[in-house]
Design a protein around this motif. Structure first.
Motif, PDB file in Angstrom:
ATOM      1  N   TRP A   1      37.681  32.788  37.289  1.00  0.00           N
ATOM      2  CA  TRP A   1      36.530  33.206  38.086  1.00  0.00           C
ATOM      3  C   TRP A   1      35.430  33.591  37.109  1.00  0.00           C
ATOM      4  O   TRP A   1      35.649  34.370  36.180  1.00  0.00           O
ATOM      5  CB  TRP A   1      36.893  34.401  38.960  1.00  0.00           C
ATOM      6  CG  TRP A   1      37.932  34.119  40.001  1.00  0.00           C
ATOM      7  CD1 TRP A   1      37.718  33.841  41.327  1.00  0.00           C
ATOM      8  CD2 TRP A   1      39.364  34.105  39.847  1.00  0.00           C
ATOM      9  NE1 TRP A   1      38.904  33.653  41.993  1.00  0.00           N
ATOM     10  CE2 TRP A   1      39.931  33.808  41.107  1.00  0.00           C
ATOM     11  CE3 TRP A   1      40.217  34.317  38.753  1.00  0.00           C
ATOM     12  CZ2 TRP A   1      41.307  33.707  41.292  1.00  0.00           C
ATOM     13  CZ3 TRP A   1      41.584  34.214  38.946  1.00  0.00           C
ATOM     14  CH2 TRP A   1      42.123  33.917  40.217  1.00  0.00           C
ATOM     15  N   LEU A   2      34.205  33.067  37.322  1.00  0.00           N
ATOM     16  CA  LEU A   2      33.149  33.246  36.333  1.00  0.00           C
ATOM     17  C   LEU A   2      31.815  33.631  36.963  1.00  0.00           C
ATOM     18  O   LEU A   2      31.456  33.149  38.039  1.00  0.00           O
ATOM     19  CB  LEU A   2      32.927  31.947  35.546  1.00  0.00           C
ATOM     20  CG  LEU A   2      34.137  31.156  35.055  1.00  0.00           C
ATOM     21  CD1 LEU A   2      33.680  29.807  34.523  1.00  0.00           C
ATOM     22  CD2 LEU A   2      34.881  31.916  33.992  1.00  0.00           C
ATOM     23  N   THR A   3      31.099  34.499  36.274  1.00  0.00           N
ATOM     24  CA  THR A   3      29.654  34.625  36.421  1.00  0.00           C
ATOM     25  C   THR A   3      29.106  34.504  35.006  1.00  0.00           C
ATOM     26  O   THR A   3      29.870  34.381  34.044  1.00  0.00           O
ATOM     27  CB  THR A   3      29.229  35.971  37.044  1.00  0.00           C
ATOM     28  OG1 THR A   3      29.408  37.016  36.070  1.00  0.00           O
ATOM     29  CG2 THR A   3      30.039  36.292  38.295  1.00  0.00           C
ATOM     30  N   LYS A   4      27.800  34.559  34.863  1.00  0.00           N
ATOM     31  CA  LYS A   4      27.250  34.420  33.513  1.00  0.00           C
ATOM     32  C   LYS A   4      27.600  35.618  32.638  1.00  0.00           C
ATOM     33  O   LYS A   4      27.646  35.508  31.412  1.00  0.00           O
ATOM     34  CB  LYS A   4      25.728  34.239  33.580  1.00  0.00           C
ATOM     35  CG  LYS A   4      25.125  33.762  32.262  1.00  0.00           C
ATOM     36  CD  LYS A   4      23.686  33.356  32.403  1.00  0.00           C
ATOM     37  CE  LYS A   4      23.138  32.824  31.085  1.00  0.00           C
ATOM     38  NZ  LYS A   4      21.731  32.372  31.201  1.00  0.00           N
ATOM     39  N   THR A   5      27.883  36.763  33.276  1.00  0.00           N
ATOM     40  CA  THR A   5      28.165  37.976  32.495  1.00  0.00           C
ATOM     41  C   THR A   5      29.587  38.507  32.674  1.00  0.00           C
ATOM     42  O   THR A   5      29.938  39.527  32.096  1.00  0.00           O
ATOM     43  CB  THR A   5      27.178  39.095  32.872  1.00  0.00           C
ATOM     44  OG1 THR A   5      27.283  39.375  34.277  1.00  0.00           O
ATOM     45  CG2 THR A   5      25.751  38.691  32.539  1.00  0.00           C
ATOM     46  N   ARG A   6      30.396  37.855  33.508  1.00  0.00           N
ATOM     47  CA  ARG A   6      31.771  38.296  33.751  1.00  0.00           C
ATOM     48  C   ARG A   6      32.699  37.079  33.781  1.00  0.00           C
ATOM     49  O   ARG A   6      32.355  36.036  34.339  1.00  0.00           O
ATOM     50  CB  ARG A   6      31.895  39.038  35.084  1.00  0.00           C
ATOM     51  CG  ARG A   6      31.205  40.390  35.115  1.00  0.00           C
ATOM     52  CD  ARG A   6      32.000  41.432  34.347  1.00  0.00           C
ATOM     53  NE  ARG A   6      31.440  42.758  34.502  1.00  0.00           N
ATOM     54  CZ  ARG A   6      30.468  43.275  33.747  1.00  0.00           C
ATOM     55  NH1 ARG A   6      29.927  42.527  32.790  1.00  0.00           N
ATOM     56  NH2 ARG A   6      30.034  44.490  33.936  1.00  0.00           N
ATOM     57  N   VAL A   7      33.881  37.246  33.198  1.00  0.00           N
ATOM     58  CA  VAL A   7      34.906  36.205  33.214  1.00  0.00           C
ATOM     59  C   VAL A   7      36.245  36.875  33.498  1.00  0.00           C
ATOM     60  O   VAL A   7      36.550  37.942  32.952  1.00  0.00           O
ATOM     61  CB  VAL A   7      34.988  35.458  31.857  1.00  0.00           C
ATOM     62  CG1 VAL A   7      36.176  34.500  31.836  1.00  0.00           C
ATOM     63  CG2 VAL A   7      33.702  34.704  31.574  1.00  0.00           C
TER      64      VAL A   7
ATOM     65  N   GLY B   1      33.534  43.088  40.073  1.00  0.00           N
ATOM     66  CA  GLY B   1      32.431  43.812  40.702  1.00  0.00           C
ATOM     67  C   GLY B   1      31.411  42.910  41.336  1.00  0.00           C
ATOM     68  O   GLY B   1      30.358  43.363  41.790  1.00  0.00           O
ATOM     69  N   ILE B   2      31.717  41.616  41.420  1.00  0.00           N
ATOM     70  CA  ILE B   2      30.800  40.638  41.979  1.00  0.00           C
ATOM     71  C   ILE B   2      31.582  39.364  42.270  1.00  0.00           C
ATOM     72  O   ILE B   2      32.594  39.086  41.617  1.00  0.00           O
ATOM     73  CB  ILE B   2      29.638  40.338  40.981  1.00  0.00           C
ATOM     74  CG1 ILE B   2      28.563  39.462  41.632  1.00  0.00           C
ATOM     75  CG2 ILE B   2      30.172  39.692  39.713  1.00  0.00           C
ATOM     76  CD1 ILE B   2      27.335  39.276  40.744  1.00  0.00           C
ATOM     77  N   GLU B   3      31.145  38.587  43.258  1.00  0.00           N
ATOM     78  CA  GLU B   3      31.815  37.325  43.551  1.00  0.00           C
ATOM     79  C   GLU B   3      31.529  36.307  42.455  1.00  0.00           C
ATOM     80  O   GLU B   3      30.423  36.248  41.910  1.00  0.00           O
ATOM     81  CB  GLU B   3      31.359  36.775  44.895  1.00  0.00           C
ATOM     82  CG  GLU B   3      31.849  37.567  46.099  1.00  0.00           C
ATOM     83  CD  GLU B   3      31.518  36.878  47.410  1.00  0.00           C
ATOM     84  OE1 GLU B   3      30.988  35.745  47.368  1.00  0.00           O
ATOM     85  OE2 GLU B   3      31.776  37.467  48.469  1.00  0.00           O
ATOM     86  N   ALA B   4      32.518  35.504  42.157  1.00  0.00           N
ATOM     87  CA  ALA B   4      32.344  34.451  41.154  1.00  0.00           C
ATOM     88  C   ALA B   4      31.356  33.408  41.651  1.00  0.00           C
ATOM     89  O   ALA B   4      31.417  32.975  42.803  1.00  0.00           O
ATOM     90  CB  ALA B   4      33.684  33.796  40.845  1.00  0.00           C
TER      91      ALA B   4
END
Length: 246
Positions: A160-166, A140-143
């Motif tokens: 692919w990572l964000t602080k709240t999604r992996v 739901g968002i770009e890494a």
């Protein structure tokens, strides 16, 4: 005499919340001997992040953790310590010892964190790019951070990572892959896909699996569990499958 060897090859990160970039120290002259891992969170962290990590660990009901006064605070057991220093979470883990010994290692590490270079946000492999668009839909968002790599067996890892999604794909080499997939194939939440020798997407957690032959399991894992759309995850699995099933 004790032997400590720095692992010269890149070490895969510990993927999760948080994700830790790692280096590895061999603790014997034997290449398959015990190792000490020193990790730094891929994202900047605060005391609230440290508290969340402590809460998540306590929920595992593992060995009771004790608080530390290293850096800006932390916690640990006889197998690891986690502490906050210079805006990053630091983790030291390895073979069973004592909390006191891990605290000594943490104190030494805390004195050296200021000189550590900041890792590049994008560590990528061209093989993984096939999955980026599908990964964005799943997350739901770009890494904002990428951590692609390779296992010791030579299998590609894409992350692919964000602080709240992996979201990541990796491979396990096992003795009996069919024994692993047998209970999954019978689960009411498993959605089958015609990939590899068999493949399934869990419609609740989103976690997916592809069996290739008798000794290879491909894991495709979204985190947190249960935050993905089944169709988006199935599309990601389909997109990535050719990387692992050829």
């Amino acid at each position: 005499m004790p032997v400590v060897r720095i692992q010269p090859k890149p070490v895969l990160p510990e993927l999760g919340f948080p994700t830790y970039d790692q280096c590895e120290l061999g603790l014997s002259s034997n290449s398959s001997g015990p190792v000490l891992r020193v990790g730094t969170s891929a994202f900047f962290a605060t005391a609230a992040d440290l508290a969340a990590v402590r809460k998540a660990y306590d929920a595992t009901k593992g060995e009771p953790a004790k608080s530390l006064t290293v850096g800006q605070g932390g916690f640990g057991t006889s197998r690891f310590v986690v502490f906050l220093a210079d805006g990053k979470l630091r983790k030291i883990s390895g073979p069973p010892a004592t909390l006191a010994k891990y605290v000594v290692l943490a104190q030494d590490a805390a004195q050296q964190t200021g000189g550590l270079p900041e890792p590049a946000p994008y560590i990528t492999r061209p093989e993984c790019e096939r999955g980026t668009s599908a990964a964005t839909k799943v997350m739901g968002i770009e890494a904002s951070v990428r951590r692609d790599g390779e296992t010791d067996a030579g299998d590609i890892v894409c992350a692919w990572l964000t602080k709240t999604r992996v979201l990541y794909s990796t491979v396990r080499r096992v003795k009996d892959a069919e024994a692993i997939t047998a209970p999954i194939s019978k689960a009411a939440t498993s959605f089958p896909m015609p990939l590899g020798d068999e493949a399934y997407v869990d419609t609740v957690t989103g976690r997916s699996i592809i069996r290739v032959g008798t000794d290879k399991i491909v894991d495709l894992v979204p985190l947190p569990a249960g935050t993905t759309d089944k169709d988006d995850m199935a599309s990601f699995v389909l997109t990535m499958s050719g990387l692992y099933t050829r």
